[in-house]
Write a protein that holds these residues in place. Sequence first.
Motif, PDB file in Angstrom:
ATOM      1  N   LYS A 392       0.798  -1.219   0.000  1.00 14.79           N
ATOM      2  CA  LYS A 392       0.000   0.000   0.000  1.00 14.79           C
ATOM      3  C   LYS A 392       0.836   1.278   0.000  1.00 14.79           C
ATOM      4  O   LYS A 392       0.600   2.176  -0.818  1.00 14.79           O
ATOM      5  CB  LYS A 392      -0.967   0.004   1.188  1.00 14.79           C
ATOM      6  N   LEU A 393       1.776   1.400   0.908  1.00 10.98           N
ATOM      7  CA  LEU A 393       2.530   2.645   1.017  1.00 10.98           C
ATOM      8  C   LEU A 393       3.292   2.946  -0.267  1.00 10.98           C
ATOM      9  O   LEU A 393       3.271   4.080  -0.771  1.00 10.98           O
ATOM     10  CB  LEU A 393       3.490   2.594   2.207  1.00 10.98           C
ATOM     11  N   ARG A 394       3.958   1.940  -0.824  1.00 11.86           N
ATOM     12  CA  ARG A 394       4.691   2.167  -2.070  1.00 11.86           C
ATOM     13  C   ARG A 394       3.731   2.509  -3.202  1.00 11.86           C
ATOM     14  O   ARG A 394       4.020   3.368  -4.061  1.00 11.86           O
ATOM     15  CB  ARG A 394       5.534   0.934  -2.432  1.00 11.86           C
ATOM     16  N   ALA A 395       2.582   1.870  -3.213  1.00  9.23           N
ATOM     17  CA  ALA A 395       1.575   2.163  -4.232  1.00  9.23           C
ATOM     18  C   ALA A 395       1.127   3.618  -4.131  1.00  9.23           C
ATOM     19  O   ALA A 395       0.993   4.313  -5.158  1.00  9.23           O
ATOM     20  CB  ALA A 395       0.381   1.231  -4.079  1.00  9.23           C
ATOM     21  N   MET A 396       0.934   4.127  -2.914  1.00 13.68           N
ATOM     22  CA  MET A 396       0.515   5.515  -2.742  1.00 13.68           C
ATOM     23  C   MET A 396       1.593   6.484  -3.217  1.00 13.68           C
ATOM     24  O   MET A 396       1.296   7.538  -3.786  1.00 13.68           O
ATOM     25  CB  MET A 396       0.146   5.766  -1.283  1.00 13.68           C
ATOM     26  N   GLU A 397       2.843   6.137  -2.996  1.00 10.40           N
ATOM     27  CA  GLU A 397       3.940   6.978  -3.480  1.00 10.40           C
ATOM     28  C   GLU A 397       3.952   7.035  -5.003  1.00 10.40           C
ATOM     29  O   GLU A 397       4.177   8.104  -5.601  1.00 10.40           O
ATOM     30  CB  GLU A 397       5.267   6.436  -2.950  1.00 10.40           C
ATOM     31  N   ILE A 398       3.719   5.904  -5.646  1.00 11.00           N
ATOM     32  CA  ILE A 398       3.716   5.854  -7.111  1.00 11.00           C
ATOM     33  C   ILE A 398       2.508   6.602  -7.664  1.00 11.00           C
ATOM     34  O   ILE A 398       2.615   7.322  -8.673  1.00 11.00           O
ATOM     35  CB  ILE A 398       3.749   4.391  -7.587  1.00 11.00           C
ATOM     36  N   ILE A 399       1.357   6.457  -7.030  1.00 19.09           N
ATOM     37  CA  ILE A 399       0.164   7.209  -7.436  1.00 19.09           C
ATOM     38  C   ILE A 399       0.440   8.707  -7.373  1.00 19.09           C
ATOM     39  O   ILE A 399       0.080   9.469  -8.279  1.00 19.09           O
ATOM     40  CB  ILE A 399      -1.035   6.822  -6.549  1.00 19.09           C
ATOM     41  N   GLU A 400       1.092   9.156  -6.300  1.00 17.22           N
ATOM     42  CA  GLU A 400       1.409  10.573  -6.138  1.00 17.22           C
ATOM     43  C   GLU A 400       2.318  11.062  -7.264  1.00 17.22           C
ATOM     44  O   GLU A 400       2.201  12.203  -7.729  1.00 17.22           O
ATOM     45  CB  GLU A 400       2.077  10.800  -4.783  1.00 17.22           C
TER      46      GLU A 400
END
Length: 484
Positions: A392-400
């Motif tokens: 999740k956290l890495r996914a949120m960074e990539i989305i950003e």
Amino acid sequence: MAATTLNTLTLPYAEGMHWFKQVRDLTWPMLLESGQIEKTDAVATVDEEISLGARFDIVVAAPVARIIHRHPHTDVLVDEQRTRTEEDPFKAIQQWLLSHPVERTPEVPFAGGALGYFAYDLGRSIENIPVMAQQDVPLPEMMVGIYDWAIIVDHHARQCKLVSHLRYLDQAGLEQLHARLLSVAPECNSVPFEVVGNVEANLDQAAYAQAFTRVKDYIRAGDCYQINLAQRFAVEVRGDACQAYDHFRQLSRAPFMALMQVEDGEGLPVSVLSMSPERFLQVVDQQVETRPIKGTRPRHLDAEQDAAIAQELSGCIKDRAENLMIVDLLRNDIGKVCAVGSVKVEALFKLQRFTNVHHLVSIVRGQLANGFHALDLLRGCFPGGSITGAPKLRAMEIIEELEPHRRGIYCGSIGYIGFDGCMDTNIAIRTAVIAQDRMTFFAGGGIVADSDCAKEYQETFDKASQFFKLVAAFKTKNEWSAKN
């Protein structure tokens, strides 16, 4: 000591939208509305009651407190008094709920407590997320009211009632409100809703393909397994958003619909229109449930072709793998605050049919551990893994990094947490926000190693199709004649 007496006054049976119109002139009116979905044998084997949100409507207004969070500040507004803190926004809500606990009343989902929205970007108050995407819609990350009464519509029993534990309101005040509700609805002199511009996307097909390729690069590099990539649509509008929602609900019904017409604490009117099919988190008597959706196909007008599309989705290895990935993520998330050994996957890859799409839905359940509150669960799982990716956290960074604009309410959550400790929240997909004479809405999908760019791009339009119909219905004649 929890209160045991619920004050109840009977109202004529009518839809929640009727009662919303009766109270919309009060401060911060909100409607949580249920809508039927088609039953399928695949889901009925899990639950006799598969139309999850299709029983109750909830209407509230005139909160005793408004809790508004803009990172890092949380403002609590009571009457004209504003208190500002930098404490955890979830704790700010929890203090109000725990200071007025009540016992749950069966057949009443909500009899007072917190109700509102938790934007996707509230995750910045939980995790350290880079600041890259543009924030051109200045919405708070959280707007939640503390309500002392609610109108409950029970569509199964065909009953309606005004309920309150009278934590702030007295009996005379409740009866005065009841009399107001029974009176003729006030004249509505609102400006007719109109779409006065053309829909614009923040990613054209080439830009989407470029972001899609970056996601594939991250997956191959081992950074992530799945990323939910979304694009935003925006269009200029004017007039009363309530009219737009009223039309929208005729186009499309979903289990977790919502309408909010609020003011952001700084004088900005904000309307939220949500037709979400997905439950995020529910808590009833310490029992926890989440129902992630992964796997989507458009509906077809021809019954045979529609059935074939549904069958193809049900058997698609890619979509089932994607769904399972999110189920595993959610098992871990709810396991943070659930009793050891209580988290179980009750169903996998069950087909549900909605107005414009088919979805695959899974069900995960657990039991909240002693010492934990529903808000601890919400915080521990926020934002929902089904709309970020994994991990999740890495996914949120990539989305950003890849999405040009902040998501705002999209992929956040809308719902309630009662004084009785019960909670029900949606994932705020199929959600539009109207502010500053502009309506914005997003659509996205999960990308994995074997995803096809053209199909994923088209899926965003399939998911947003009802919004495009809404825009077409309210497009001004002048704008149409200018284009044709």
